[in-house]
Design a protein around this motif. Structure first.
Motif, PDB file in Angstrom:
ATOM      1  N   MET A 103       0.856  -1.176   0.000  1.00  0.00           N
ATOM      2  CA  MET A 103       0.000   0.000   0.000  1.00  0.00           C
ATOM      3  C   MET A 103       0.895   1.229   0.000  1.00  0.00           C
ATOM      4  O   MET A 103       2.014   1.184   0.517  1.00  0.00           O
ATOM      5  N   VAL A 104       0.429   2.316  -0.605  1.00  0.00           N
ATOM      6  CA  VAL A 104       1.219   3.542  -0.621  1.00  0.00           C
ATOM      7  C   VAL A 104       0.599   4.583   0.301  1.00  0.00           C
ATOM      8  O   VAL A 104      -0.623   4.735   0.371  1.00  0.00           O
ATOM      9  N   SER A 105       1.478   5.276   1.031  1.00  0.00           N
ATOM     10  CA  SER A 105       1.062   6.375   1.886  1.00  0.00           C
ATOM     11  C   SER A 105       1.767   7.643   1.416  1.00  0.00           C
ATOM     12  O   SER A 105       2.707   7.582   0.618  1.00  0.00           O
ATOM     13  N   LEU A 106       1.312   8.770   1.911  1.00  0.00           N
ATOM     14  CA  LEU A 106       1.952  10.056   1.631  1.00  0.00           C
ATOM     15  C   LEU A 106       2.535  10.593   2.927  1.00  0.00           C
ATOM     16  O   LEU A 106       1.807  10.747   3.918  1.00  0.00           O
ATOM     17  N   GLU A 107       3.828  10.859   2.935  1.00  0.00           N
ATOM     18  CA  GLU A 107       4.472  11.446   4.106  1.00  0.00           C
ATOM     19  C   GLU A 107       4.816  12.895   3.806  1.00  0.00           C
ATOM     20  O   GLU A 107       5.881  13.201   3.326  1.00  0.00           O
ATOM     21  N   GLU A 108       3.891  13.764   4.060  1.00  0.00           N
ATOM     22  CA  GLU A 108       4.020  15.220   3.956  1.00  0.00           C
ATOM     23  C   GLU A 108       2.757  15.799   3.337  1.00  0.00           C
ATOM     24  O   GLU A 108       2.646  15.966   2.120  1.00  0.00           O
ATOM     25  N   GLY A 109       1.772  16.083   4.219  1.00  0.00           N
ATOM     26  CA  GLY A 109       0.511  16.622   3.742  1.00  0.00           C
ATOM     27  C   GLY A 109       0.614  18.017   3.161  1.00  0.00           C
ATOM     28  O   GLY A 109      -0.352  18.518   2.577  1.00  0.00           O
ATOM     29  N   GLY A 110       1.784  18.649   3.262  1.00  0.00           N
ATOM     30  CA  GLY A 110       1.960  19.979   2.699  1.00  0.00           C
ATOM     31  C   GLY A 110       1.726  20.045   1.208  1.00  0.00           C
ATOM     32  O   GLY A 110       1.405  21.113   0.673  1.00  0.00           O
ATOM     33  N   VAL A 111       1.861  18.905   0.509  1.00  0.00           N
ATOM     34  CA  VAL A 111       1.659  18.921  -0.945  1.00  0.00           C
ATOM     35  C   VAL A 111       0.204  19.182  -1.321  1.00  0.00           C
ATOM     36  O   VAL A 111      -0.087  19.490  -2.482  1.00  0.00           O
ATOM     37  N   LEU A 112      -0.704  19.108  -0.363  1.00  0.00           N
ATOM     38  CA  LEU A 112      -2.088  19.493  -0.652  1.00  0.00           C
ATOM     39  C   LEU A 112      -2.173  20.976  -0.959  1.00  0.00           C
ATOM     40  O   LEU A 112      -3.058  21.417  -1.707  1.00  0.00           O
ATOM     41  N   ASP A 113      -1.278  21.754  -0.357  1.00  0.00           N
ATOM     42  CA  ASP A 113      -1.108  23.176  -0.677  1.00  0.00           C
ATOM     43  C   ASP A 113      -2.423  23.952  -0.630  1.00  0.00           C
ATOM     44  O   ASP A 113      -2.698  24.801  -1.488  1.00  0.00           O
ATOM     45  N   GLY A 114      -3.244  23.630   0.381  1.00  0.00           N
ATOM     46  CA  GLY A 114      -4.501  24.359   0.538  1.00  0.00           C
ATOM     47  C   GLY A 114      -5.592  23.943  -0.422  1.00  0.00           C
ATOM     48  O   GLY A 114      -6.624  24.628  -0.504  1.00  0.00           O
ATOM     49  N   LYS A 115      -5.408  22.838  -1.131  1.00  0.00           N
ATOM     50  CA  LYS A 115      -6.369  22.403  -2.149  1.00  0.00           C
ATOM     51  C   LYS A 115      -6.981  21.054  -1.740  1.00  0.00           C
ATOM     52  O   LYS A 115      -6.435  19.992  -2.043  1.00  0.00           O
ATOM     53  N   PRO A 116      -8.115  21.044  -1.061  1.00  0.00           N
ATOM     54  CA  PRO A 116      -8.705  19.788  -0.577  1.00  0.00           C
ATOM     55  C   PRO A 116      -9.073  18.827  -1.692  1.00  0.00           C
ATOM     56  O   PRO A 116      -9.128  17.610  -1.472  1.00  0.00           O
TER      57      PRO A 116
END
Length: 331
Positions: A103-116
């Motif tokens: 399974m893949v996870s994302l480590e660094e939610g900053g890449v959402l960059d304010g875009k839900p």
């Protein structure tokens, strides 16, 4: 042994090194042979975004998909042994068919960059777990820190929105690396179990990346899990003289403070340099996991508890958040 490991940085390292290594054969800490020896039923591979490597969050967001593409190629080249999954039902299906799940996870939610709206795109590409921050402030909140004022800061307004959106989309909230204030906001706001994919006990090692006794208790009460992290500096404060016994002490402390449904495995393998000379009484490769199993038994952890730590607790959270599928055939 049937192992679920909630966190490793292997796919990031394979792409970074670009030396011809693969999941099947490499000089890292996780490979197919080692996973087979460990009885791995699921390995979660983190798409780690190191903010300093990218000029903008937009660049980091694009890198997430390159990492997912690399993971997809590794799976395609080894599809007889390992398959991508999205939920607990698929993990069980693969297990019955003798295949390892990834399974893949994302480590660094900053890449959402304010875009839900990016959450939906990431979920479509297989992301089922997001570590909200790494070691830098981002649009969601603040990281763990030695500075008390930073540690007390909670989620930003966008971060609170993202917790709700992740709940709705069945994406697991991971509070490892998050500030204490952010942790407590997640506990309060999330309607589903929250995890700390790779965090240890602050009472035994005072690093701010670890969890206080109050946090361990709250995580257990929420139905979440804490993944035991093998990084020496999160096991002992000086990072020295770490042994299997010291890992067992963290596990026992998790059970005492959060209950036996709390601890899981979140090795963080390939996320740090293994110090030389190699400590033969420690874990440096996934294929050595039997040593930890035996060490925990010697420390008084029962086989029933070991089954929960190795896979049962993590599987429960994955099953509660991931939905169901038809289990009629192999993936």
């Amino acid at each position: 042994m049937q192992l679920i490991d909630l966190h490793c940085d292997t796919i990031y390292e394979l792409k970074r090194r670009n030396d011809g290594s693969s999941l099947a054969k490499n000089s890292l800490s996780i490979d197919l042979d080692g996973m087979r020896r460990a009885g791995t039923i699921l390995q979660i591979f983190a798409c780690f975004i190191y903010r300093k490597e990218w000029k903008t969050w937009e660049d980091g967001y694009a890198e997430v998909f390159r990492l997912i593409d690399r993971m997809d190629r590794e799976i395609e080249e080894n599809k007889d042994e390992i398959r991508i999954v999205h939920n607990g039902s698929e993990i069980e299906k693969n297990r019955k068919c003798g295949k390892i799940s990834a399974m893949v996870s994302l480590e660094e939610g900053g890449v959402l960059d304010g875009k839900p709206e990016r959450l939906k795109v990431l979920k479509q590409r297989g992301i089922r777990l997001i570590t909200l921050t790494w070691n830098y402030e981002n649009c969601i909140g603040y990281p763990n820190s030695w500075e008390r004022t930073v540690m007390e800061m909670g989620l930003k307004p966008f971060g609170k929105t993202i917790v709700e959106e992740m709940n709705q989309q069945g994406i697991i909230i991971d509070v490892s690396h998050l500030s204490d204030g952010g942790f407590w906001d997640c506990i309060r706001l999330s309607e589903t179990p929250v995890i700390a994919s790779h965090s240890n006990c602050r009472a035994l090692c005072g690093h701010p990346r670890n969890l206080s006794d109050e946090m361990l208790h709250a995580l257990g009460e929420k139905g979440g899990v804490a993944g035991l992290n093998f990084y020496p500096h999160f096991v002992r404060e000086n990072g020295k003289q770490v042994t299997i016994r010291t890992l067992c002490e963290h596990t026992l402390h998790m059970i005492r403070k959060g209950g036996e449904d709390l601890p899981a495995i979140g090795s963080d393998l390939d996320g740090y340099e293994i110090e030389e000379p190699k400590n033969e009484a420690y874990i440096s490769h996934v294929g050595e996991m039997e040593l930890l199993w035996e060490g925990m038994k010697q420390c008084g952890i029962t086989e029933r508890q070991l089954d929960k730590i190795w896979h049962g607790n993590a599987m429960r959270v994955l099953s509660e958040t991931g939905g169901k599928i038809n289990e009629s055939s192999c993936l």
